[in-house]
Motif scaffolding. Structure first.
Motif, PDB file in Angstrom:
ATOM      1  N   ASP A  24      28.544 -22.224  47.678  1.00  0.00           N
ATOM      2  CA  ASP A  24      29.015 -22.994  48.829  1.00  0.00           C
ATOM      3  C   ASP A  24      29.316 -22.165  50.070  1.00  0.00           C
ATOM      4  N   LYS A  25      29.654 -20.934  49.927  1.00  0.00           N
ATOM      5  CA  LYS A  25      29.873 -20.004  51.034  1.00  0.00           C
ATOM      6  C   LYS A  25      30.956 -20.463  52.004  1.00  0.00           C
ATOM      7  N   TYR A  26      32.148 -20.638  51.472  1.00  0.00           N
ATOM      8  CA  TYR A  26      33.287 -20.932  52.320  1.00  0.00           C
ATOM      9  C   TYR A  26      34.574 -20.427  51.677  1.00  0.00           C
ATOM     10  N   ASP A  31      47.049 -21.981  54.729  1.00  0.00           N
ATOM     11  CA  ASP A  31      47.609 -22.255  56.053  1.00  0.00           C
ATOM     12  C   ASP A  31      46.708 -23.154  56.898  1.00  0.00           C
ATOM     13  N   GLY A  32      45.556 -23.586  56.335  1.00  0.00           N
ATOM     14  CA  GLY A  32      44.663 -24.499  57.041  1.00  0.00           C
ATOM     15  C   GLY A  32      43.434 -23.854  57.636  1.00  0.00           C
ATOM     16  N   VAL A  33      43.308 -22.529  57.599  1.00  0.00           N
ATOM     17  CA  VAL A  33      42.140 -21.840  58.143  1.00  0.00           C
ATOM     18  C   VAL A  33      40.970 -21.937  57.157  1.00  0.00           C
ATOM     19  N   GLN A  34      39.781 -22.189  57.697  1.00  0.00           N
ATOM     20  CA  GLN A  34      38.561 -22.235  56.894  1.00  0.00           C
ATOM     21  C   GLN A  34      37.504 -21.351  57.536  1.00  0.00           C
ATOM     22  N   ILE A  35      36.776 -20.603  56.708  1.00  0.00           N
ATOM     23  CA  ILE A  35      35.667 -19.768  57.151  1.00  0.00           C
ATOM     24  C   ILE A  35      34.441 -20.180  56.352  1.00  0.00           C
ATOM     25  N   CYS A  36      33.347 -20.502  57.036  1.00  0.00           N
ATOM     26  CA  CYS A  36      32.072 -20.829  56.394  1.00  0.00           C
ATOM     27  C   CYS A  36      31.019 -19.854  56.907  1.00  0.00           C
ATOM     28  N   TRP A  37      30.026 -19.557  56.085  1.00  0.00           N
ATOM     29  CA  TRP A  37      28.961 -18.658  56.511  1.00  0.00           C
ATOM     30  C   TRP A  37      27.653 -19.030  55.844  1.00  0.00           C
ATOM     31  N   THR A  38      26.565 -18.594  56.447  1.00  0.00           N
ATOM     32  CA  THR A  38      25.245 -18.829  55.883  1.00  0.00           C
ATOM     33  C   THR A  38      24.272 -17.800  56.441  1.00  0.00           C
ATOM     34  N   VAL A  76      31.767 -20.974  66.327  1.00  0.00           N
ATOM     35  CA  VAL A  76      30.576 -20.566  65.581  1.00  0.00           C
ATOM     36  C   VAL A  76      29.961 -19.339  66.244  1.00  0.00           C
ATOM     37  N   GLN A  77      29.671 -18.329  65.440  1.00  0.00           N
ATOM     38  CA  GLN A  77      29.013 -17.103  65.913  1.00  0.00           C
ATOM     39  C   GLN A  77      27.728 -16.919  65.127  1.00  0.00           C
ATOM     40  N   VAL A  78      26.646 -16.603  65.804  1.00  0.00           N
ATOM     41  CA  VAL A  78      25.348 -16.406  65.159  1.00  0.00           C
ATOM     42  C   VAL A  78      24.801 -15.049  65.576  1.00  0.00           C
ATOM     43  N   THR A  79      24.303 -14.290  64.615  1.00  0.00           N
ATOM     44  CA  THR A  79      23.756 -12.967  64.883  1.00  0.00           C
ATOM     45  C   THR A  79      22.371 -12.851  64.270  1.00  0.00           C
ATOM     46  N   SER A  80      21.421 -12.395  65.046  1.00  0.00           N
ATOM     47  CA  SER A  80      20.065 -12.187  64.555  1.00  0.00           C
ATOM     48  C   SER A  80      20.007 -10.946  63.685  1.00  0.00           C
ATOM     49  N   MET A  81      19.190 -11.001  62.643  1.00  0.00           N
ATOM     50  CA  MET A  81      18.988  -9.844  61.770  1.00  0.00           C
ATOM     51  C   MET A  81      18.018  -8.844  62.397  1.00  0.00           C
ATOM     52  N   ASP A  82      17.410  -9.222  63.503  1.00  0.00           N
ATOM     53  CA  ASP A  82      16.376  -8.418  64.126  1.00  0.00           C
ATOM     54  C   ASP A  82      16.930  -7.624  65.315  1.00  0.00           C
ATOM     55  N   ALA A 110       5.986 -15.310  68.108  1.00  0.00           N
ATOM     56  CA  ALA A 110       6.148 -16.329  67.078  1.00  0.00           C
ATOM     57  C   ALA A 110       6.438 -15.657  65.748  1.00  0.00           C
ATOM     58  N   GLY A 111       7.135 -16.371  64.884  1.00  0.00           N
ATOM     59  CA  GLY A 111       7.368 -15.840  63.554  1.00  0.00           C
ATOM     60  C   GLY A 111       8.738 -16.162  63.018  1.00  0.00           C
ATOM     61  N   ASN A 112       8.919 -15.800  61.760  1.00  0.00           N
ATOM     62  CA  ASN A 112      10.190 -16.040  61.079  1.00  0.00           C
ATOM     63  C   ASN A 112      11.118 -14.840  61.258  1.00  0.00           C
ATOM     64  N   PHE A 113      12.400 -15.131  61.370  1.00  0.00           N
ATOM     65  CA  PHE A 113      13.409 -14.075  61.387  1.00  0.00           C
ATOM     66  C   PHE A 113      14.687 -14.639  60.803  1.00  0.00           C
ATOM     67  N   GLU A 114      15.505 -13.770  60.217  1.00  0.00           N
ATOM     68  CA  GLU A 114      16.760 -14.184  59.608  1.00  0.00           C
ATOM     69  C   GLU A 114      17.919 -14.025  60.584  1.00  0.00           C
ATOM     70  N   CYS A 115      18.914 -14.878  60.404  1.00  0.00           N
ATOM     71  CA  CYS A 115      20.148 -14.702  61.161  1.00  0.00           C
ATOM     72  C   CYS A 115      21.331 -15.109  60.295  1.00  0.00           C
ATOM     73  N   TYR A 116      22.475 -14.532  60.624  1.00  0.00           N
ATOM     74  CA  TYR A 116      23.742 -14.884  59.980  1.00  0.00           C
ATOM     75  C   TYR A 116      24.485 -15.855  60.894  1.00  0.00           C
ATOM     76  N   ALA A 117      25.178 -16.831  60.292  1.00  0.00           N
ATOM     77  CA  ALA A 117      26.035 -17.729  61.066  1.00  0.00           C
ATOM     78  C   ALA A 117      27.407 -17.759  60.401  1.00  0.00           C
ATOM     79  N   LEU A 118      28.442 -17.788  61.228  1.00  0.00           N
ATOM     80  CA  LEU A 118      29.819 -17.792  60.763  1.00  0.00           C
ATOM     81  C   LEU A 118      30.590 -18.830  61.571  1.00  0.00           C
ATOM     82  N   ALA A 119      31.310 -19.719  60.879  1.00  0.00           N
ATOM     83  CA  ALA A 119      32.139 -20.722  61.545  1.00  0.00           C
ATOM     84  C   ALA A 119      33.584 -20.538  61.083  1.00  0.00           C
ATOM     85  N   ILE A 120      34.500 -20.522  62.039  1.00  0.00           N
ATOM     86  CA  ILE A 120      35.927 -20.357  61.737  1.00  0.00           C
ATOM     87  C   ILE A 120      36.694 -21.463  62.449  1.00  0.00           C
TER      88      ILE A 120
END
Length: 127
Positions: A24-26, A31-38, A76-82, A110-120
Motif C-alpha cells: 500500500d505504500k503509506y 497525530d493525524g499525519v499521513q505520508i503516501c509514496w509511489t 505532493v512532490q514528484v521527482t524524475s529518476m532521470d 519520447a519514451g518511458n521514464f520513472e519518477c517518485y511521488a510523495l504526498a504528505i
C-alpha cells in the motif's frame, strides 16, 4: 524505544498506526499525519506544442490514487529518476484532491521514464 529519523528529527515509532512498504505504500501517524509514496513509469509522447528553444515537446499525464485518502488536500512532490541526463522532469499537476492527483511529465524526447511521488498531509484532524 525505537525511533525513526526524518531529516534528523527523531519520531517515536510507537506513534505509527500503519506502515506497508511492500504493497500500500503509506504511513499513518497517531497525530493525524499521513505520508503516501509511489514509483510510476511515465510515457512521454510528442505533443503539438514546442519548447522555448523551438524543439519538440514530449508530455504525459499519469493519474495517482492515494492508497488511503487524506482529510484535506496533501502536499505532493514528484521527482524524475532521470536527473543525470536531464531529459525528463515531472511534477504534480493542478488537479490535487484528497483522494488522487495527476503526475505530469515532460521531456526532450519520447519514451518511458520513472519518477517518485510523495504526498504528505492529514488523514484526520488532530485529537
Amino acid at each position: 524505544m525505537d525511533t525513526l529519523k526524518i531529516n534528523g528529527v527523531s519520531l517515536d515509532t510507537n506513534t505509527i498506526l500503519h506502515i506497508d512498504s511492500i504493497g500500500d505504500k503509506y504511513i499513518r501517524y497517531s497525530d493525524g499525519v499521513q505520508i503516501c509514496w509511489t514509483t510510476v513509469v511515465m510515457d512521454a509522447q510528442l505533443t503539438s506544442s514546442v519548447a522555448a528553444d523551438n524543439s519538440p515537446s514530449y508530455y504525459c499525464i499519469t493519474p495517482w490514487t492515494f492508497p488511503k485518502p487524506f482529510c484535506e488536500h496533501p502536499s505532493v512532490q514528484v521527482t524524475s529518476m532521470d536527473l543525470l541526463l536531464g531529459l525528463y522532469t515531472a511534477s504534480a499537476g493542478a488537479n490535487i484532491s484528497n483522494e488522487r492527483c495527476e503526475l505530469v511529465g515532460w521531456g526532450k524526447s519520447a519514451g518511458n521514464f520513472e519518477c517518485y511521488a510523495l504526498a504528505i498531509g492529514k488523514w484526520k484532524t488532530n485529537l
